[in-house]
Every structure is written in C-alpha cells, then in structure tokens.
Design a protein around this motif. Structure first.
Motif, mmCIF file in Angstrom:
data_model
loop_
_atom_site.group_PDB
_atom_site.id
_atom_site.type_symbol
_atom_site.label_atom_id
_atom_site.label_comp_id
_atom_site.label_asym_id
_atom_site.label_seq_id
_atom_site.Cartn_x
_atom_site.Cartn_y
_atom_site.Cartn_z
ATOM 1 N N LYS A 388 0.847 -1.195 0.000
ATOM 2 C CA LYS A 388 0.000 0.000 0.000
ATOM 3 C C LYS A 388 0.881 1.244 0.000
ATOM 4 C CE LYS A 388 -3.858 -2.461 1.575
ATOM 5 N NZ LYS A 388 -4.648 -2.805 0.398
ATOM 6 N N HIS A 389 0.676 2.089 -1.006
ATOM 7 C CA HIS A 389 1.408 3.356 -1.095
ATOM 8 C C HIS A 389 0.501 4.484 -0.612
ATOM 9 C CE1 HIS A 389 5.125 2.216 -3.265
ATOM 10 N NE2 HIS A 389 4.383 1.211 -3.687
ATOM 11 N N MET A 394 -2.312 16.735 0.995
ATOM 12 C CA MET A 394 -1.850 18.099 0.742
ATOM 13 C C MET A 394 -0.815 18.074 -0.373
ATOM 14 S SD MET A 394 -1.351 18.984 4.782
ATOM 15 C CE MET A 394 -0.826 20.669 4.564
ATOM 16 N N LEU A 395 -0.855 19.054 -1.252
ATOM 17 C CA LEU A 395 0.055 19.100 -2.389
ATOM 18 C C LEU A 395 1.369 19.759 -1.999
ATOM 19 C CD1 LEU A 395 -2.411 20.109 -5.254
ATOM 20 C CD2 LEU A 395 -1.525 17.840 -4.715
ATOM 21 N N PHE A 396 2.467 19.075 -2.296
ATOM 22 C CA PHE A 396 3.799 19.613 -2.060
ATOM 23 C C PHE A 396 4.651 19.370 -3.294
ATOM 24 C CE2 PHE A 396 2.260 18.483 2.200
ATOM 25 C CZ PHE A 396 2.539 19.650 2.905
ATOM 26 N N GLY A 401 7.767 17.087 -0.384
ATOM 27 C CA GLY A 401 6.899 15.999 0.067
ATOM 28 C C GLY A 401 7.699 14.804 0.557
ATOM 29 N N ALA A 402 8.800 14.484 -0.142
ATOM 30 C CA ALA A 402 9.646 13.351 0.261
ATOM 31 C C ALA A 402 10.265 13.596 1.632
ATOM 32 C CB ALA A 402 10.730 13.127 -0.783
ATOM 33 N N THR A 433 5.849 9.038 -7.421
ATOM 34 C CA THR A 433 5.361 10.030 -6.461
ATOM 35 C C THR A 433 5.818 9.631 -5.056
ATOM 36 O OG1 THR A 433 3.409 10.392 -7.823
ATOM 37 C CG2 THR A 433 3.301 11.162 -5.545
ATOM 38 N N PRO A 434 6.367 10.572 -4.273
ATOM 39 C CA PRO A 434 6.798 10.244 -2.908
ATOM 40 C C PRO A 434 5.643 9.651 -2.098
ATOM 41 C CG PRO A 434 7.609 12.410 -3.534
ATOM 42 C CD PRO A 434 6.666 11.978 -4.615
#
Length: 465
Positions: A388-389, A394-396, A401-402, A433-434
């Motif tokens: 599960k990822h 929230m957008l970063f 984000g990482a 995507t992180p």
C-alpha cells in the motif's frame, strides 16, 4: 598576337617534357622544404599549445556527485534483529510494516530448521552455474514443485530475483522487436528492457484503452509497410501487482487484447505470487484466467516465500530457451541449496494452509478501509494488494513531500511502528510520487493494524500541522 605566340610556344615545350621528370623534380623539393621547416620551427610548438589549452579547459566529471548534508544515505537506519513480525531499528523494537514478508515465512521455525538440515547435508553453496556443475537434486525438485503449483508445464529457477526478471526479458525480446510496457513497471523490468534493445512503447498505467490506441497505431504503420507485418514480433510486459503503485493489473482485458493483436504476454508476479488467489497462485487465479493464456510468468522467491532467487514458468518450449539464453541462469552460480530447500518448504506450507491467504486478504482489507478514514493520507493501491502506497492529500513539491514523509517515518519508528518511504535509484525511468509504503502480512492482527495507523496519523499531525 606576340603574347599569344609565346604562350603557344611554352605549351609546346612543356608538352615535350615527360611527366615523371616533373615529379622527380618537385617531390624532392617538397620533402626538403618540409624538413627545413621542422628544423626552423620549434618542435611541437603549436601542438603543445593546443594540448595545454585543452588541458586547461578540461573539467572531468566527479566520480561521486555532490549531495546535500541531509541526504538519507548519509544517515542510514540500522537493523539489529531478525526480520519477522517485529524488527529492531536504531534500537527501537517496532511492529514490522516495512518488509515484504507477506506470509510471515521469514523467521518461521519450520523454515529455519529446513535451512539448518540442508547445510548439514549440502554445505552452504553450489559452487557453479547450473549448466556446468551447479545443478543439484534440490534445484530440480524445486522447479518441478513450482511448475506443479502453478499448473504449468515447466519452471526454471534463478539465483537472484532481480536478474530473473531482467534476464528473462532480454532472453526473448531482441532488437527490432516491439514491446508494449506499462509506464509504472519496476526497475528490474526497466533493466531487462534496456538489455533487450527492443523498440519500447509505454502505455498509461493500467490503462487498457491507451494500450489499444498504441496497438492500433502500430497496426496502421504495418499496413503502410507490409513487409514488416510478419517479421516484427510484439510483446506485452506487465506486473501482477505493481511494486511502485500497489495496483493489480486488469489481466482479462489484457489477455483479450493479446489475442486480438497477436501479442506474447509476460507477467511479473513477484508480489502477486503467494498473495492473490484462493491458493496464492497469483493474478491468474485471482481473475480465473487460464494459465496457458500467459506465455511466461516471472516471479521472485524473495517476497512471499521468504527465500532468495526467482523463477519463470510456462510451456516447456518457452522455459527450455532460458537454459541457453537466460544470462542470469547461464553465467551465475546457482541458488544455494539451503535457499532452494527453504523455497520448497515454503511451497509445502502454502499448499497445506489456505488460511494464510485468507488472513492476508482480511488484513489488506482492514488496512485499506482504515486508510480511507485518514485526514492526511490517501491510498491509490488496490484493496487486495499487500503493498500500500500512502501519499499526502496536501500538495507539495516532489522534494518537499519526500522530506516530510521521511520525518513522519522517523516519528513512527520512534513510536515502535516500522513504516518507511520506498527508495528509488536516480537511474529509474521516472521518479514515482513520494509515498509511505506499508507491507501488510498475515501475521498481523486487526488490533496491530489499527494501532499502527493511529500512530501514523498522530505522527503526520505532528509533522504537518
């Protein structure tokens, strides 16, 4: 008139001189002039000047590029325990949702005893490739058992999971072949495609319509050049469950396209083998697709089965080709006997206890439903996937984000829950995507999962708020 008369007379005289007389006169003069020029001009003056200029301007690439002081590789986490339901990270004994031990076979006492007994009988290594003196009876037994378990004609076993996938692709896909590939495939498939040197067409992740668009496009090009219709071989390569997203491939629709457009289909079942289906036989059992519809199934012994190595199953015609053309099979030392018997023992456990798969499915559903209630995360992985990822709602920016996810992971580990961010190489085709990656296993209880996700939510609130 006088000038014209002189010119005609000169031409008349020159025409009477043999050409070789001119050559014997001019060539020595030219050589002598070159010799004198070298004696007068300082030796290599111009070349030295050019060399010095080039040397001055040359800027070699760094062997190791500059990295930031906060790069995670500079501060690695230390694991100081066996991997099982619990794992000790930096001195913290954590509930393990970080490693791919889906059936809990790593750390199993039965598995451990089998490995010890094999070492007593065979030693620790096989000492050579399969085609020379590295084949033992345990290798043949494991290949037979995997083929029977998967209801296929034959199987071949490799000594390393990564090389299984990359070697299998390069053994069949060659230059001028056309290979259609999901854009989110894992790194081992990417390296196999590089080695194949085939023409690669990527379609959108799990998008059957986009794949058919590419197939129609290719069919139109072939009509313009009818000579290539029969010569161009076409392949489709997908994953049963995608490592980088946790999504399950739509196998029935893909098989229908393969029939319609005459593609050979290869499926990497490294994650789906031992996790999907009533008996853990993978994505074919999950969708009830006849296995003879799949040209080759590839997989790893390192996730669900708690061993090392990989396998390929298919028809005898397909699998025998590996023994001559699979580079990872031909030129690598064969799988050590203890890891071979461990995999066979894992098959015994899987065949004897279907409850393992039922419990795993229930745990996957429990975790998926709990994640849906999260304030900070959303999960695009399939409910039945054990991988599960979790991505931030929230957008970063990618790097920001990482870093935030890394901080959340650290706080979870401090609170005795092992949840990590997946690591990707810079040479990946594209950086996923992180995310935080949860690996669900059958040894977890519903209360374990609830506690882990509560701590994850608390850690996220401390970092993000």
């Amino acid at each position: 008139m006088g000038t014209e008369h002189v010119s005609l007379e000169a031409i008349s005289i020159l025409s009477k001189i043999p050409i070789y007389s001119v050559l014997f006169t001019v060539i020595p003069l030219f050589i002598g002039w070159q010799f004198l020029k070298r004696r007068i001009t300082p030796e290599n003056e111009s070349s030295e000047s050019d060399f010095d200029k080039k040397l001055k301007d040359w800027r070699p690439d760094q062997l190791v590029p500059d990295i930031s002081d906060d790069h995670p590789s500079l501060k690695p986490m230390t694991v100081s325990s066996r991997i099982g339901k619990y794992i000790t990270i930096d001195g913290n004994e954590c509930l393990n949702l970080a490693t791919h031990n889906y059936l809990g076979l790593v750390g199993s006492k039965d598995i451990e005893n089998e490995a010890i007994q094999t070492i007593k009988n065979y030693g620790v290594g096989s000492c050579g490739p399969r085609g020379f003196y590295g084949t033992l009876d345990v290798h043949l037994e494991l290949e037979k058992r995997i083929a029977e378990f998967m209801d296929m004609e034959e199987a071949v076993v490799y000594s390393y999971g990564f090389s299984t996938i990359s070697s299998a692709i390069a053994a069949y896909c060659k230059r001028k072949d056309m290979v259609f590939v999901d854009e989110k495939v894992n790194f081992s498939i990417q390296k196999g495609l590089d080695a194949s040197r085939s023409n690669i067409k990527y379609f959108k992740h799990n998008d059957v319509k986009d794949l058919e668009r590419l197939l129609l496009q290719e069919k139109g090009l072939n009509k313009k050049n009818s000579n290539n219709v029969e010569k161009t071989r076409k392949f489709l390569i997908v994953e049963g469950i995608y490592m980088n997203t946790g999504k399950i491939c739509p196998l029935p629709e893909l098989v229908a396209l393969c029939r319609k457009y005459k593609l050979r289909i290869f499926v990497d079942e490294s994650i789906s083998f031992g996790t999907l289906g009533t008996h853990g036989k993978g994505v074919t059992e999950h969708f009830n697709v006849p296995r003879h519809e799949i040209d080759m199934i590839m997989g790893s012994l390192e996730w669900a089965m708690g061993s090392i190595g990989g396998f390929c199953v298919g028809s005898s015609f397909v699998i025998e080709h590996h023994r001559l053309s699979g580079l990872g099979y031909c030129f690598s030392a064969s799988l050590p006997p203890l890891l071979t018997t461990v995999a066979t023992k894992a098959l015994d456990i899987m065949e004897e206890d279907d409850e393992l798969f039922k419990t795993l499915r229930e745990n996957c559903s429990t975790a998926h439903c709990a994640i849906k209630k999260s304030k900070y995360f959303e999960c695009f992985s399939d409910m039945k996937s054990p991988v599960k990822h979790l991505v931030l709602k929230m957008l970063f920016k990618h790097n920001e984000g990482a870093l935030l996810l890394g901080e959340i992971s650290k706080k979870c580990i401090e609170q005795k829950i092992a949840i990590i961010t997946p690591a990707y190489l810079d040479s990946e085709r594209e950086q996923p995507t992180p995310s935080l990656r949860l690996c669900i296993s059958s040894v977890l209880t519903s209360s374990d999962i609830e506690r882990a996700l509560n701590i994850l939510e608390k850690a996220a609130s401390e970092v993000l708020m």
